[in-house]
Design a protein around this motif. Structure first.
Motif, short mmCIF file in Angstrom:
data_model
loop_
_atom_site.label_atom_id
_atom_site.label_comp_id
_atom_site.label_asym_id
_atom_site.label_seq_id
_atom_site.Cartn_x
_atom_site.Cartn_y
_atom_site.Cartn_z
N ALA A 155 -13.64 -3.59 10.10
CA ALA A 155 -12.12 -3.45 9.59
C ALA A 155 -11.85 -4.35 8.40
N GLU A 156 -12.50 -5.67 8.67
CA GLU A 156 -12.29 -6.68 7.77
C GLU A 156 -12.71 -6.30 6.14
N MET A 157 -13.90 -5.87 6.33
CA MET A 157 -14.56 -5.48 5.01
C MET A 157 -13.65 -4.39 4.31
N ARG A 158 -13.45 -3.57 5.18
CA ARG A 158 -12.53 -2.21 4.59
C ARG A 158 -11.35 -2.64 4.25
N LEU A 159 -10.53 -3.58 4.67
CA LEU A 159 -9.49 -3.92 4.05
C LEU A 159 -9.76 -4.84 2.80
N LEU A 160 -11.01 -5.81 2.82
CA LEU A 160 -11.40 -6.49 1.40
C LEU A 160 -11.59 -5.58 0.48
N ASP A 184 -5.05 -15.28 -3.86
CA ASP A 184 -4.84 -15.96 -2.63
C ASP A 184 -5.07 -14.78 -1.50
N ALA A 185 -4.57 -13.63 -1.83
CA ALA A 185 -4.77 -12.41 -0.74
C ALA A 185 -6.42 -12.39 -0.58
N LEU A 186 -7.04 -12.35 -1.99
CA LEU A 186 -8.44 -12.04 -1.88
C LEU A 186 -8.95 -13.08 -0.88
N ALA A 208 -3.13 -5.00 1.32
CA ALA A 208 -4.73 -4.48 1.62
C ALA A 208 -4.79 -3.72 2.97
N LEU A 209 -3.88 -4.18 3.80
CA LEU A 209 -3.91 -3.19 5.26
C LEU A 209 -3.50 -1.78 4.92
N VAL A 210 -2.08 -1.86 4.19
CA VAL A 210 -1.75 -0.52 3.73
C VAL A 210 -2.68 0.33 3.01
N GLN A 211 -3.29 -0.11 1.93
CA GLN A 211 -4.14 0.60 1.19
C GLN A 211 -5.34 1.30 1.94
N ALA A 212 -6.00 0.26 2.98
CA ALA A 212 -6.97 0.65 3.87
C ALA A 212 -6.60 1.75 4.75
N ALA A 213 -5.20 1.88 5.27
CA ALA A 213 -4.94 2.61 6.23
C ALA A 213 -4.45 4.14 5.33
N LYS A 214 -4.17 3.96 4.07
CA LYS A 214 -3.94 5.08 3.46
C LYS A 214 -5.29 6.06 2.94
N GLU A 215 -6.27 5.21 2.73
CA GLU A 215 -7.37 5.91 2.53
C GLU A 215 -8.10 6.37 3.62
N LEU A 216 -7.78 5.85 4.81
CA LEU A 216 -8.17 6.27 5.94
C LEU A 216 -7.47 7.61 6.58
N MET A 217 -6.52 7.56 6.17
CA MET A 217 -5.47 8.63 6.44
C MET A 217 -5.74 9.87 5.72
N ALA A 218 -5.97 9.53 4.35
CA ALA A 218 -6.35 10.61 3.39
C ALA A 218 -7.45 11.45 3.99
N ALA A 219 -8.37 10.47 4.62
CA ALA A 219 -9.85 11.38 4.89
C ALA A 219 -9.60 12.07 6.19
N ARG A 220 -8.53 12.01 7.06
CA ARG A 220 -8.53 12.44 8.39
C ARG A 220 -7.20 13.11 8.44
N LEU A 221 -6.50 13.56 7.48
CA LEU A 221 -5.01 14.37 7.41
C LEU A 221 -5.13 15.71 8.45
N LEU A 242 0.35 -2.79 11.82
CA LEU A 242 0.18 -1.86 10.90
C LEU A 242 1.53 -1.30 10.46
N GLN A 243 2.50 -1.22 11.38
CA GLN A 243 3.98 -0.86 11.12
C GLN A 243 4.76 -1.75 10.28
N ARG A 244 4.44 -3.08 10.45
CA ARG A 244 5.28 -4.01 9.70
C ARG A 244 4.53 -3.99 8.34
N ALA A 245 3.37 -3.87 8.30
CA ALA A 245 2.69 -4.06 6.81
C ALA A 245 3.50 -2.73 5.99
N PHE A 246 3.51 -1.58 6.61
CA PHE A 246 4.20 -0.48 5.84
C PHE A 246 5.63 -1.00 5.72
#
Length: 316
Positions: A155-160, A184-186, A208-221, A242-246
């Motif tokens: 999960a950590e590498m997917r976020l990065l 700083d985020a990197l 980064a968490l939102v971006q990773a979630a959206k990529e995973l979301m798109a693959a599993r719609l 996750l909800q707070r990040a969004f």
């Protein structure tokens, strides 16, 4: 090139002759601005150097997306100010020689090392991946003297990597303060990779968490059980995190999933016209029934699914 804090450099050596290669490498070194930052290629590598890459400087961080077509062997002098570099291999294989120790980095894995130790590396032919060079102040205390290894699908590498891909597209538009914040985020995400855990309350990791979630979301719609809890579990964070990040971006996880599904359904209404009914498209994208789908579609696009198909059919 844009603001000095956010610049890019791209190179493809395949169409270059010996003279063109020499000139391009000099330009690359000038762009980097530090002789120690460029690899010292061995003669056999330079005789057949077929690589292409795209580099992005974000403040004092460097993102390097690369693809090699020939084998590459080079030495890396020690870097200034004790930086850290992360190497992610997506295809092919790499090998690091740090001191007396050899570290294999096969496809689907990563390694992180300090830059104040001399090293050499070998990439096999047809090796592609990502390397990220970061200042060491926030990372060396976490990394210590070791070379850290791990799989690329944590999960950590997917976020990065999701954040690195996002910056490749958006960094040229960042202001200097924005570039520093992105750097700083990197660093925070790289520290999370080293520790093997993501700090759930750190707002700098939220994009980064939102971006990773959206990529995973798109693959599993089309997955029946796709929802906030499923995404959070896959990303190894709590549903609340996750909800707070969004929410920080004015979105909700459930609404984002619904909007993605509506977008796919709208495309199906045109592409599959006459082959799939509205009810079948609703079921394909996991809406409860045709009525629920039609109401959600009208709220989103201002017309019903059948009205959308009719309007599209009439359009020249």
């Amino acid at each position: 090139m844009g603001d000095p804090a956010t610049t890019t450099f791209a190179l493809d050596t395949r169409p270059l002759g010996a003279t063109g290669l020499s000139v391009s490498l000099r330009r690359w070194r000038a762009w980097l601005g530090a002789p120690a930052a460029t690899p010292a290629y061995d003669p056999a590598t330079l005789a057949d150097l077929r690589i292409r890459f795209h580099q992005t400087r974000v403040h004092d961080a460097l993102l390097h997306h690369h693809e090699g077509f020939s084998a590459v062997r080079a030495g890396k002098p020690t870097g200034g100010e004790g930086g850290v570099t992360l190497i992610l291999v997506r295809r092919g294989s790499a090998e690091l020689q740090v001191g007396r120790d050899t570290h294999a980095v096969p496809a689907g894995s990563f390694a992180i090392r300090r830059l104040d130790r001399p090293a050499s590396f070998t990439n096999g032919p047809h090796t592609a991946g990502l390397s990220i060079t970061l200042p060491g102040a926030g990372l060396v205390p976490v990394l210590g003297d070791r070379v850290a290894h791990g799989p690329a699908d944590t999960a950590e590498m997917r976020l990065l990597t999701a954040y690195a891909n996002l910056l490749r597209r958006t960094a040229p538009d960042l202001s200097p303060p924005g570039a520093r914040a992105a750097r700083d985020a990197l660093v925070e995400l790289a520290a999370a990779v080293i520790r093997g855990a993501v700090g759930p309350a750190d707002p700098r990791t939220a994009p980064a968490l939102v971006q990773a979630a959206k990529e995973l979301m798109a693959a599993r719609l089309a997955d029946r059980d796709l929802g906030p809890a499923t995404l959070a579990r896959e990303l190894h964070v709590s549903t609340r995190t996750l909800q707070r990040a969004f929410a920080a971006g004015g979105e909700s996880v459930a609404a984002c999933i619904r909007d993605h599904r509506l977008g796919r359904a709208r495309q199906d209404l045109v592409d599959a016209a006459g082959r799939l009914s509205v009810a079948e498209i609703a079921a394909r994208w996991r809406f409860a029934d045709g009525g629920h789908f039609s109401r959600a579609f009208k709220r989103r696009y201002g017309t019903t699914p059948t009205g959308y198909v009719a309007d599209h059919t009439r359009a020249p």
